[in-house]
Design an enzyme around this catalytic site. Structure first.
Site, PDB file in Angstrom:
ATOM      1  N   GLU A 104      37.995  45.041  36.351  1.00 36.41           N
ATOM      2  CA  GLU A 104      39.121  44.161  36.685  1.00 36.41           C
ATOM      3  C   GLU A 104      38.607  43.081  37.625  1.00 36.41           C
ATOM      4  OE1 GLU A 104      42.934  45.734  37.860  1.00 36.41           O
ATOM      5  OE2 GLU A 104      42.722  47.490  36.555  1.00 36.41           O
TER       6      GLU A 104
ATOM      7  N   GLU B  78      41.900  53.207  39.324  1.00 33.18           N
ATOM      8  CA  GLU B  78      42.267  53.002  40.722  1.00 33.18           C
ATOM      9  C   GLU B  78      42.781  54.290  41.354  1.00 33.18           C
ATOM     10  OE1 GLU B  78      44.706  49.504  41.248  1.00 33.18           O
ATOM     11  OE2 GLU B  78      43.113  48.175  40.512  1.00 33.18           O
TER      12      GLU B  78
END
Length: 516
Positions: free
Chosen positions: A319, A196
């Site tokens: 994810e 991220e």
């Protein structure tokens, strides 16, 4: 002997029989060029977050109350081996970009403690580190997926980690590994280059991260001559298509095997709603967010196709899952939530999406494995239970490394006010055991769905299992661990190449078809 007129009447009768009441129609159509549903789509995720690692996987070598192997719970190992999990991502997540791997090697009493700033502000004693994780992966018979620290770590640190776990010859890092008790390297294939990067991994722009990625990936050397490392770039946050476009433009193919994508089924990031006592509207909005994964995969794949028409770079959804408010009375930073039939709907629908896009989606990781978000396992002291999501993953394991059978589906809608999404999702494959498997999900919480399927060829028999419950909000708990579990399914009727299925409300069904 039947004349032509009688034959025609029989055909018309059969056609009428299969069409009456059918709300959803599915047609299977095998393609000329086979596509394999990679087993790695069925991967999992273990972050140093809440009770996922400590009190989840790991209870310590000195624990006398819970059976374990080197501190790892034996019941957890058995349950995950039953799922045949193909890979396990670690140590994060956001935690990965604050994790310095050398803190977690060597004698445990000498390892420095750190504060887990991302998740609850708890002290992390580093008693579960590189050796512990990679040895646990050997117990689980699964491939490790290591997420490297790009946010707060240096290039040399990540390069050293690769050498520590992968290099068999003499070197400073491989010698250090031997000093710490491991002679042979683990040969880790999957590596995430940061996590991220657009958010907790550094709040970078796509352009800046692309340059950073090229630098880190360059120094992540591999010496095994067995195809090299599988480097995975930190990819887009949900619908950030600019991020994917930028990475595809700027990253050389020899340095990247996969580009990640993160998307959670969430109602509203500011008001996520409860895990159990959700309203009917909250259920619909969760399902709508989960179904959005289909659009995300298609649009990100279309961008990737422009630069990579041969699909050499994988879309890695490392994810995904449902995200709600934490259970009352628990630490907000631990993300502990109960797992109801709603989560089974998310899992079944999402896995169908991944299966159907297996030409581009080659890997995915449910978030997370134990006691965090959409977990497949929950623990409480000596007790361990499996969730509805676990059972979906177990039912779907028949698709792992099977040949995708493309299908066209015309589904009745699940409607809320003036909004609608498909009520039924499906995917199909032919497995190495010779059987054809068909997975079906009806997300409508109140209505049965009659499904008519044109199989494309005749089959001799059908059997299956169903996962459903009395109430949509039902869940397994430590007092009733088997409240929700798969059971035999008798709602299908086979007539050679035609299959009629009656799907109960909020149900997941997996059927096995026998060849003639």
């Amino acid at each position: 002997m039947l004349n032509t007129k009688n034959k025609l009447l029989i055909i018309l009768f059969a056609t009428t029989f299969w069409n009456v009441g059918a709300q959803t129609k599915i047609e299977l159509s095998p393609r000329e060029k086979p596509v394999t549903i990679s087993k790695h789509i069925y991967g999992h995720f273990a972050e140093h977050l809440g009770r996922c690692i400590y009190d989840g996987f790991y209870v310590g070598e000195d624990n006398t109350a819970i059976p374990h192997t080197n501190g790892v719970r034996n019941d957890v190992v058995a349950a995950l081996k039953e799922l045949q999990i193909p890979n396990l991502r670690w140590p994060g997540g956001c935690f990965a970009d604050t994790y310095h791997w050398k803190d977690g090697i060597g004698p445990k009493e000498k390892r420095p403690a750190i504060v887990n700033n991302w998740w609850g502000g708890v002290t992390e004693d580093n008693s579960f580190g590189t050796h512990d994780f990679l040895d646990m992966c050997e117990l689980l018979e699964t491939e490790p997926y290591l997420a490297g620290n790009v946010g707060s770590g240096e290039v040399q640190e990540l390069a050293d980690w690769v050498q520590y776990v992968n290099f068999e010859g003499r070197s400073p890092m491989s010698d250090l590994r031997r000093q710490n008790g491991r002679e042979k390297p683990w040969k880790v294939k999957f590596w995430g280059v940061g996590n991220e990067a657009w958010g907790c991994g550094g709040h970078m722009t796509a352009e800046y991260y692309s340059d950073i990625y090229r630098k880190y990936a360059t120094f992540m050397s591999d010496w095994s001559n067995t195809g090299g490392l599988y480097r995975i770039a930190s990819g887009a946050n949900s619908a950030d298509y600019h991020w994917t476009e930028t990475l595809m433009k700027k990253l050389p193919k020899n340095l990247v095997k996969g580009i990640a994508l993160h998307h959670y089924a969430v109602i509203d990031w500011n008001k996520k709603g409860p895990a159990i006592e959700y309203t009917d509207e909250q259920y619909f909005r969760t399902m709508k967010s989960a179904w959005f994964m289909n659009e995300l995969v298609e649009k990100h794949s279309a961008i990737m196709d422009k630069y990579d028409p041969n699909k050499e770079i994988a879309l890695v959804v490392d994810e995904w899952g449902g995200w709600y408010e934490v259970e009352p009375g628990t630490n907000p930073g631990f993300l502990y939530q109960q797992n109801t039939m709603r989560d089974a709907m998310i899992a079944g629908m999402t896995l169908n999406i991944f299966n159907n896009h297996a030409d581009r989606v080659k890997m995915a990781n449910l978030a997370q494995t134990i006691n965090v978000l959409q977990a497949v396992i929950l623990t409480k002291g000596e007790k361990m239970i499996t969730t509805p999501t676990y059972h979906v993953m177990e039912m779907y394991k028949v698709h792992q490394d099977a040949e995708l059978i493309p299908l066209a589906i015309d589904s009745k809608s699940f409607v809320w006010n003036d909004e609608a999404i498909p009520a039924v999702s499906a995917s199909a494959s032919k497995a190495k055991d010779g059987k054809t498997y068909l997975s079906l999900v009806n997300i409508d919480p109140k209505a049965n769905q009659d499904v008519e399927i044109n199989l494309g060829k005749a089959f001799s028999g059908v059997s299956g299992r169903v996962l459903t419950s009395k109430e949509l909000r039902d869940f397994n708990d430590f007092d009733a661990p088997q409240r929700i579990a798969p059971r035999p399914f008798d709602g299908s009727k086979l007539n050679k190449e035609r299959l009629h299925v009656s799907l109960p409300p909020f149900s997941v069904v997996v059927l096995a078809l026998d060849e003639q």
